[in-house]
Write a protein that holds these residues in place. Structure first.
Motif, PDB file in Angstrom:
ATOM      1  N   LEU A 247       0.830  -1.207   0.000  1.00 19.75           N
ATOM      2  CA  LEU A 247       0.000   0.000   0.000  1.00 19.75           C
ATOM      3  C   LEU A 247       0.864   1.256   0.000  1.00 19.75           C
ATOM      4  O   LEU A 247       0.484   2.277  -0.595  1.00 19.75           O
ATOM      5  CB  LEU A 247      -0.932  -0.018   1.209  1.00 19.75           C
ATOM      6  N   LEU A 248       2.030   1.182   0.649  1.00 18.42           N
ATOM      7  CA  LEU A 248       2.967   2.302   0.582  1.00 18.42           C
ATOM      8  C   LEU A 248       3.385   2.553  -0.864  1.00 18.42           C
ATOM      9  O   LEU A 248       3.463   3.701  -1.317  1.00 18.42           O
ATOM     10  CB  LEU A 248       4.197   1.986   1.443  1.00 18.42           C
ATOM     11  N   GLY A 249       3.649   1.477  -1.600  1.00 20.47           N
ATOM     12  CA  GLY A 249       4.013   1.626  -3.003  1.00 20.47           C
ATOM     13  C   GLY A 249       2.908   2.263  -3.822  1.00 20.47           C
ATOM     14  O   GLY A 249       3.164   3.115  -4.684  1.00 20.47           O
ATOM     15  N   VAL A 250       1.666   1.870  -3.565  1.00 16.55           N
ATOM     16  CA  VAL A 250       0.527   2.461  -4.276  1.00 16.55           C
ATOM     17  C   VAL A 250       0.475   3.967  -4.019  1.00 16.55           C
ATOM     18  O   VAL A 250       0.352   4.774  -4.960  1.00 16.55           O
ATOM     19  CB  VAL A 250      -0.797   1.801  -3.835  1.00 16.55           C
ATOM     20  N   ALA A 251       0.577   4.363  -2.757  1.00 17.67           N
ATOM     21  CA  ALA A 251       0.487   5.787  -2.407  1.00 17.67           C
ATOM     22  C   ALA A 251       1.678   6.569  -2.941  1.00 17.67           C
ATOM     23  O   ALA A 251       1.524   7.695  -3.431  1.00 17.67           O
ATOM     24  CB  ALA A 251       0.383   5.935  -0.887  1.00 17.67           C
ATOM     25  N   PHE A 252       2.871   5.981  -2.866  1.00 17.54           N
ATOM     26  CA  PHE A 252       4.071   6.668  -3.344  1.00 17.54           C
ATOM     27  C   PHE A 252       3.979   6.917  -4.844  1.00 17.54           C
ATOM     28  O   PHE A 252       4.293   8.002  -5.330  1.00 17.54           O
ATOM     29  CB  PHE A 252       5.310   5.836  -3.016  1.00 17.54           C
ATOM     30  N   ALA A 253       3.560   5.893  -5.585  1.00 16.32           N
ATOM     31  CA  ALA A 253       3.463   6.028  -7.039  1.00 16.32           C
ATOM     32  C   ALA A 253       2.464   7.104  -7.439  1.00 16.32           C
ATOM     33  O   ALA A 253       2.655   7.806  -8.447  1.00 16.32           O
ATOM     34  CB  ALA A 253       3.076   4.687  -7.657  1.00 16.32           C
ATOM     35  N   GLN A 254       1.413   7.265  -6.659  1.00 17.18           N
ATOM     36  CA  GLN A 254       0.433   8.309  -6.946  1.00 17.18           C
ATOM     37  C   GLN A 254       0.997   9.695  -6.649  1.00 17.18           C
ATOM     38  O   GLN A 254       0.686  10.669  -7.333  1.00 17.18           O
ATOM     39  CB  GLN A 254      -0.826   8.082  -6.117  1.00 17.18           C
ATOM     40  N   ARG A 255       1.837   9.778  -5.630  1.00 18.09           N
ATOM     41  CA  ARG A 255       2.308  11.080  -5.154  1.00 18.09           C
ATOM     42  C   ARG A 255       3.512  11.598  -5.935  1.00 18.09           C
ATOM     43  O   ARG A 255       3.652  12.806  -6.130  1.00 18.09           O
ATOM     44  CB  ARG A 255       2.660  10.968  -3.667  1.00 18.09           C
ATOM     45  N   TYR A 256       4.389  10.699  -6.374  1.00 24.28           N
ATOM     46  CA  TYR A 256       5.657  11.127  -6.981  1.00 24.28           C
ATOM     47  C   TYR A 256       5.747  10.641  -8.428  1.00 24.28           C
ATOM     48  O   TYR A 256       6.319   9.579  -8.704  1.00 24.28           O
ATOM     49  CB  TYR A 256       6.835  10.605  -6.169  1.00 24.28           C
ATOM     50  N   ALA A 257       5.216  11.405  -9.327  1.00 23.41           N
ATOM     51  CA  ALA A 257       5.305  11.073 -10.749  1.00 23.41           C
ATOM     52  C   ALA A 257       6.768  11.128 -11.181  1.00 23.41           C
ATOM     53  O   ALA A 257       7.510  12.038 -10.804  1.00 23.41           O
ATOM     54  CB  ALA A 257       4.479  12.056 -11.572  1.00 23.41           C
TER      55      ALA A 257
END
Length: 357
Positions: A247-257
């Motif tokens: 879930l951290l990966g999901v959120a990170f990918a959304q936040r840091y293009a």
């Protein structure tokens, strides 16, 4: 095995600890590039043409298959930050990167292991490209301090590789009052990923490689008891930690293009086995030490992600095989829920410790 669609196969270690790996490759070129990553402790048995090529390489005089230094033939030197860089997979990766000429910043808890790693690097002529940061990453203050130290020295970070974790048979809280698995396996990765994002963004092809255990079902998360105050079990703590990192990966990918995020499950690997174990778990660990694949076997997929980050914002690999990251187990709503809970938990600590973003 060239052109073979199968998965890697590891044989049983012999009396001296040597192990035969059967690895599938699409082509000789792909095999040549990846096998170089295993370094001087690996030997190619077949095919004969590839064995001959690698033995004939100019650098084979010094080390059987050590890859050529970066900077030759126009190859760019990368800066890679590795947590848990003095043990297990982290150390195997750090040593491989130094052999091929990259810069490595290893973050780990034990200064003695850090000094030993630096001495080995210096002995091989890589001392000027090795940096050790001593930090107990189970502490939020230490994770933040380590991130600040890296930011102060590195203009750009090409890759952040997250390996540090520790097993606890009995529930343990850190000096900051946080359950240790939650703190080390999840919070430290949250803090370092977000803390180093500006340095990653300055690299041409940045990537975060999170060595965890992607693909578990979402229902392993105890949303009302993330720190497992009730019915604690060490295996359950690691299982939940792997899902939290999904879930951290999901959120990170959304936040840091622009910063690729790769979740990696290397399979059963003979790592440093850091932690404290009850008798039953220790017996299982001893069996794993004898039968699990060596840490070096987990390095190639991590190197592949560093050298050629996927175009997709989020990728998950289980023993080199891609798994889907668009299903319910990688739910963006659950990732947002965890993000909010994480900020609340960090906010409950002293203001200078949490630094939530």
């Amino acid at each position: 095995m060239l052109g073979h669609p199968g998965r890697p196969v590891a044989g049983e270690p012999d009396a001296e600890g040597r192990q035969i790996l059967v690895l599938p490759f699409d082509s000789l070129d792909a095999a040549r590039r990846r096998l170089l990553a295993f370094g001087p402790d690996a030997e190619v048995l077949a095919p004969a043409s590839l064995r001959h090529d690698l033995l004939a390489a100019p650098w084979g005089v010094v080390a059987r298959y050590g890859p050529p230094p970066r900077g030759h033939a126009g190859e760019r030197v990368r800066t890679v930050v590795i947590t848990g860089g003095t043990d297990g997979i982290g150390r195997a990766l750090a040593d491989t990167l130094l052999r091929r000429g990259d810069r490595v910043v290893a973050i780990a808890r034990d200064p003695r292991k850090g000094r030993a790693w630096l001495e080995r690097a210096a002995a091989t002529g890589a001392g000027d490209r090795a940096r050790f940061v001593a930090a107990d990453l189970s502490l939020v203050t230490e994770a933040n301090r380590a991130g600040t130290a890296v930011m102060a020295e590195a203009g750009a970070v090409d890759a952040l590789v997250l390996c540090a974790r520790r097993y606890r048979s009995a529930r343990t809280e850190t000096a900051e009052g946080v359950e240790e698995n939650f703190a080390l396996f999840y919070l430290s990765r949250y803090l370092l990923g977000h803390g180093l994002a500006p340095a990653l963004a300055r690299a041409p092809d940045p990537v975060v490689v999170n060595v965890a255990g992607p693909g578990a079902p979402l229902d392993v998360v105890r949303w009302r008891d993330l720190e497992l105050r009730r019915d604690y079990h060490g295996g359950a703590a690691l299982g939940q930690g792997g899902k939290l990192n999904d879930l951290l990966g999901v959120a990170f990918a959304q936040r840091y293009a622009g910063i690729a995020y790769v979740l990696v499950h290397p399979g059963v690997t003979a790592t440093g086995f850091c932690g404290t174990y009850d008798a039953e778990t220790l017996a299982h660990v001893e069996t794993m030490r004898r039968t699990a694949k060596p840490a070096a076997a987990a390095v190639p997929p991590i190197l592949a992600a560093i050298d050629a980050p996927p175009a997709e914002p989020l990728t998950a690999l289980v023993e080199g095989r891609r798994i889907a990251v668009d299903g319910p187990d990688f739910d963006p709503g659950a990732a947002a829920r965890l993000w909010a809970l994480t900020k609340d938990r960090l906010g409950s600590l002293a203001p200078h410790e949490g630094r939530p973003r």
